[in-house]
Design an enzyme around this catalytic site. Structure first.
Site, PDB file in Angstrom:
ATOM      1  N   LYS A 227      -7.822  10.951   0.353  1.00 52.43           N
ATOM      2  CA  LYS A 227      -8.468  11.800   1.349  1.00 52.43           C
ATOM      3  C   LYS A 227      -9.063  13.058   0.720  1.00 52.43           C
ATOM      4  CE  LYS A 227      -6.049  10.083   5.412  1.00 52.43           C
ATOM      5  NZ  LYS A 227      -5.113  10.345   6.512  1.00 52.43           N
ATOM      6  N   ARG A 261       1.538   5.730   3.034  1.00 48.01           N
ATOM      7  CA  ARG A 261       0.453   4.782   3.348  1.00 48.01           C
ATOM      8  C   ARG A 261      -0.627   4.958   2.281  1.00 48.01           C
ATOM      9  NH1 ARG A 261      -4.362   4.734   6.364  1.00 48.01           N
ATOM     10  NH2 ARG A 261      -4.709   2.819   7.587  1.00 48.01           N
TER      11      ARG A 261
END
Length: 279
Positions: A227, A261
């Site tokens: 991210k 994750r």
């Protein structure tokens, strides 16, 4: 005190000695996800990628049929079901736990019929009918915080105290699920890195991982793989954020996160093996 997360066919200890963090591998069957969009759209390629993750030691496979990257438009119910359901049926008996990443109640219902072990909802089970869709199953429920929606969440994220506000939101959603009669052993929380947060907000939440776990007395899932919060610190584009993502995963696990994750399963599994061996 709750010490085990009921995860469909599985049970994951998350307190006490010998707790092992679990690696959730991302399987996006979408044409437009921010990191791997389009790579695994066909059933054949999705199944091949799932098998690669299993070989690498993945604990959970998280199947998603709708991109939630910043600015992404919503996908119709029909399109999401068409993308997700064949993959769920294909991977459900391969060994790992299976999660579905959705906020649509009808997708939740169909996924539960298919035998998934977790419903991973970026919307915190706020959609009308979402709680009813999951209430009578035995799958785990991941409650995530998101400010606004994927189309608008990164336009101007704003908080007075991001950690306190995320904690309060998660608490309210947990209480709503408990009030519906859902067993607390099925619940886990996700602070929602990148979902309506600036880089500063994201790192404040990462630093507060253990605080969120303690305040809510629930296991935590951390999803920060590739991210922008990783890119902001490393200066690397999406395809070069593996090392930074592993660093973030280890930082979360060091503070008590039960599930990470990730896109890079093999490398994260190895990093966690070394980290656990050193504890």
């Amino acid at each position: 005190m709750q010490s085990t997360l009921q995860f469909g066919r599985f049970n994951y200890p998350w307190r006490g000695q010998g707790v092992r963090a679990r690696v959730m591998g991302i399987l996006n069957v979408t044409p437009d996800s921010f990191s791997d969009g389009g790579n695994y759209q066909s059933l054949e390629f999705a199944l091949s990628h799932a098998e690669e993750m299993i070989e690498a030691g993945v604990d959970i496979i998280d199947v998603g049929g709708e991109s939630t990257r910043p600015g992404s438009p919503p996908v119709s119910l029909e399109d999401e079901l068409r993308r997700v359901m064949p993959v769920l049926y294909a991977v459900r008996d391969l060994g790992p736990a299976i999660s579905v990443d959705t906020y649509k109640p009808q997708v939740m219902r169909e996924a539960i019929i298919a035998g998934v072990d977790m419903i991973n909802d970026i919307n915190g089970f706020r959609a009308p009918g979402a709680i009813e869709a999951v209430r009578d199953s035995d799958c785990a429920l991941c409650i995530m915080h998101m400010q606004s929606d994927p189309q608008h969440m990164q336009l101007a994220p704003s908080y007075t105290d991001v950690v306190a506000e995320v904690s309060a939101f998660l608490r309210e959603r947990v209480e709503a699920l408990l009030a519906a009669g859902i067993d607390p052993r099925r619940l886990c929380i996700d602070p929602g890195f990148g979902f309506g947060k600036t880089v500063e907000h994201n790192y404040a939440l990462l630093k507060a991982t253990s605080r969120l776990i303690d305040e809510l007395n629930l296991p935590l899932l951390a999803g920060l793989s590739r991210k922008s919060m990783v890119g902001a610190v490393t200066g690397k584009p999406v395809e070069q954020r593996m090392a930074g993502s592993i660093g973030g995963a280890l930082a979360a696990v060091a503070q008590g996160a039960l599930i990470v994750r990730v896109h890079d399963v093999a490398e994260t599994v190895d990093a966690l093996k070394v980290w656990h061996a050193a504890q």
